[in-house]
Design an enzyme around this catalytic site. Structure first.
Site, PDB file in Angstrom:
ATOM      1  N   GLY A  25      10.264 -13.519   6.879  1.00 50.72           N
ATOM      2  CA  GLY A  25       9.782 -14.220   8.064  1.00 50.72           C
ATOM      3  C   GLY A  25       9.248 -15.601   7.715  1.00 50.72           C
ATOM      4  N   HIS A  78     -24.965  23.331   4.170  1.00 44.87           N
ATOM      5  CA  HIS A  78     -25.239  23.785   2.807  1.00 44.87           C
ATOM      6  C   HIS A  78     -24.271  24.901   2.437  1.00 44.87           C
ATOM      7  CE1 HIS A  78     -27.461  24.750  -0.808  1.00 44.87           C
ATOM      8  NE2 HIS A  78     -27.455  26.032  -0.448  1.00 44.87           N
ATOM      9  N   CYS A  89       0.821  -1.216   0.000  1.00 42.40           N
ATOM     10  CA  CYS A  89       0.000   0.000   0.000  1.00 42.40           C
ATOM     11  C   CYS A  89       0.855   1.266   0.000  1.00 42.40           C
ATOM     12  CB  CYS A  89      -0.926  -0.021   1.214  1.00 42.40           C
ATOM     13  SG  CYS A  89      -1.818   1.507   1.473  1.00 42.40           S
TER      14      CYS A  89
END
Ligand code: NAI
Length: 461
Positions: free
Chosen positions: A115, A440, A42
């Protein structure tokens, strides 16, 4: 021997987040990562660099195509690709160094290397200086995924490549062929289309973005075609080869396509090779994913797995939630992820965002629903932004009014979906969203209006 309460294998968003949370909860935590930079796919070669390029390429496209409508004339916008690529690398560098800083702050031990589980409670980090044996009370596998292969298409790291190569082309391809109209193909296809490539997307199915609500995917298809994408559906790619001059892609039933770059984006597969799963008998399913229970525990005692290596959407934020829930359950006995409230976002222009069930899923499940739609064309803020393409769709149970799914194509859909996810996480009804005051003029009013439309009472349309 080195000994820890928890050893996490993989420092992507799932692994590093789990490690930090476990350290916060008082565990003595270590992370094994084979790359020198932390952050996983990522941060290094996925979400983050692609979003950096999507931002930059959109600005370039705006300067050339859309600022005139705002009364801004730009006589000539030139592309400086090396600067654009360097900016992306700088962002990646800053963020991966940030994770290293967080490890320090939380006193997480870091082992650099591959690992491998070497038996119950034992892990080995195979680094440059040889193997380091580690004792682990608990092991968390968070090794992520890699690009799936396609028979006949062999990535050569140059003309035929995956998303990793497509984040760093040194020249804008004249003609880029993208295999697969999913998240990666459409995002990275957008980058190079905006920078000047002809982009042809070849998709095996009769639609783009499989799994996404069909009405929204159809709208996206229309918008992408208008932008200049050539999208060929029902097109099964059977092979691709490259030479010095370019590449040729073969698909069933049509002439081969000659291009200069090929992006293979037909999905991703879990990274489980060389993990020593067999040493403790961890079971995987037919798709190579690690089988876990509701608390992310594998069938082997003390071995857990999260993120792309287990079933579910392959998304960074899904892995993060799972990582936190897994270690919280380990320490406190509580920890849960609501898989129905995980949003998905495609960062194209406009963005596409989704949470919960699609209309097709509700129909297949025989669940009675009401639907509210609201177009951004009728939203004042979208008009001011000059980004009026798209709509919001709210699906609510027809008996209880509970929100079952929200699907958005439109400006900042990826940010807007957060409200829908929060509402669903609290079990909101469409009436709850409709009666919540929205500022708004904001894009968020489109969600309120779509919620009102579930009960046939939108105001502005
Ligand atoms: P994907 O699963 O989203 O799309 C792959 C596409 O390739 C599908 O439409 C499939 O039908 C098509 N395909 C498969 N075989 C084919 C063939 N022989 N010829 C033509 N088309 C074929 O996979 P993608 O885009 O590679 O992404 C992988 C994963 O990464 C996804 O699970 C996605 O969730 C994740 N991702 C998420 C992002 C985000 O959250 N914005 C961005 C990038 C990736």
């Amino acid at each position: 021997m080195n000994s820890h309460d928890l050893v996490v294998i993989g420092a992507g968003p799932g692994g590093y987040t789990a490690a930090i949370r476990a350290a916060q909860l008082g565990l003595n935590v270590a992370v094994i990562e084979k790359e020198s930079a932390l952050g996983g796919t990522c941060l290094r070669v996925g979400c983050i660099p692609s979003k950096a390029l999507l931002e930059s390429s959109e600005k370039y496209w705006e300067a050339r195509e859309s600022l005139q409508a705002h009364g801004i004339k730009i006589t000539k916008a030139d592309l400086d690709l090396p600067t654009m690529l360097k900016r992306k690398e700088d962002i990646v560098g800053a963020l991966t160094r940030g994770v290293a800083g967080l490890f320090k702050k939380n006193k997480i031990t870091r082992y650099e290397g591959h690992g491998r589980i070497a038996g119950l409670g034992k892990v080995v980090a195979e680094g440059k200086e040889g193997p380091v044996e580690i004792e682990a009370k608990n092991i968390l596998i968070a090794t992520g995924s890699k690009s799936a292969d396609l028979p006949g298409v062999a990535p050569d790291g140059d003309r035929i490549g995956t998303s990793t190569e497509a984040l760093s082309y040194d020249k804008v391809p004249k003609h880029l062929v993208v295999i697969g109209a999913g998240y990666i193909g459409l995002e990275l296809g957008s980058v190079w289309l905006r920078l000047g490539s002809k982009v042809t997307v070849l998709e095996y199915l009769d639609r783009i973005l499989p799994g996404m609500d069909l009405e929204i995917a159809k709208e996206a298809h229309k918008v992408f075609r208008k932008q200049g994408f050539e999208i060929r559906l029902k097109c099964r790619v059977t092979g691709a080869r490259s030479d010095k001059k370019g590449a040729t892609v073969e698909c069933e039933g049509t002439e081969p396509i000659v291009c200069d770059r090929v992006l293979l984006s037909v999905g991703r597969i879990p990274n489980t090779e060389g993990l020593g799963l067999e040493s403790v008998g961890v079971q995987t399913d037919a798709k190579g994913r690690i089988a876990v229970d509701g608390h992310f525990q594998t069938n082997a005692p003390g071995v857990y797995a999260i993120g792309d290596v287990i079933p579910g959407p392959m998304l960074a934020h899904k892995a993060e939630e799972e990582g936190v829930a897994c270690v919280e359950h380990l320490v406190t006995g509580h920890g849960h992820v609501d898989m129905n409230c995980i949003p998905g976002v495609v960062y194209t222009h406009p963005e596409i965002a989704t949470v919960g069930k699609s209309e097709e899923e509700l129909q297949e499940g025989g669940i009675p629903y009401r639907k509210g739609l609201f177009p951004f064309m009728a939203n004042a803020r979208a008009r001011c932004l000059a980004n009026t393409e798209g709509k919001v769709k709210v699906l609510a149970h027809s008996l209880t009014d509970r929100v079952l799914g929200v699907h958005i194509i439109g400006p900042r859909a990826g940010d807007l979906i957060a409200e829908a996810a929060a509402a669903m996480a609290f079990g909101a009804s469409s009436e709850d969203i409709a009666r919540t005051c929205h500022a708004h003029p904001t894009l968020s009013e489109a969600l309120k209006e779509a919620a009102l439309a579930v009960d046939n009472r939108p105001i502005n349309i």
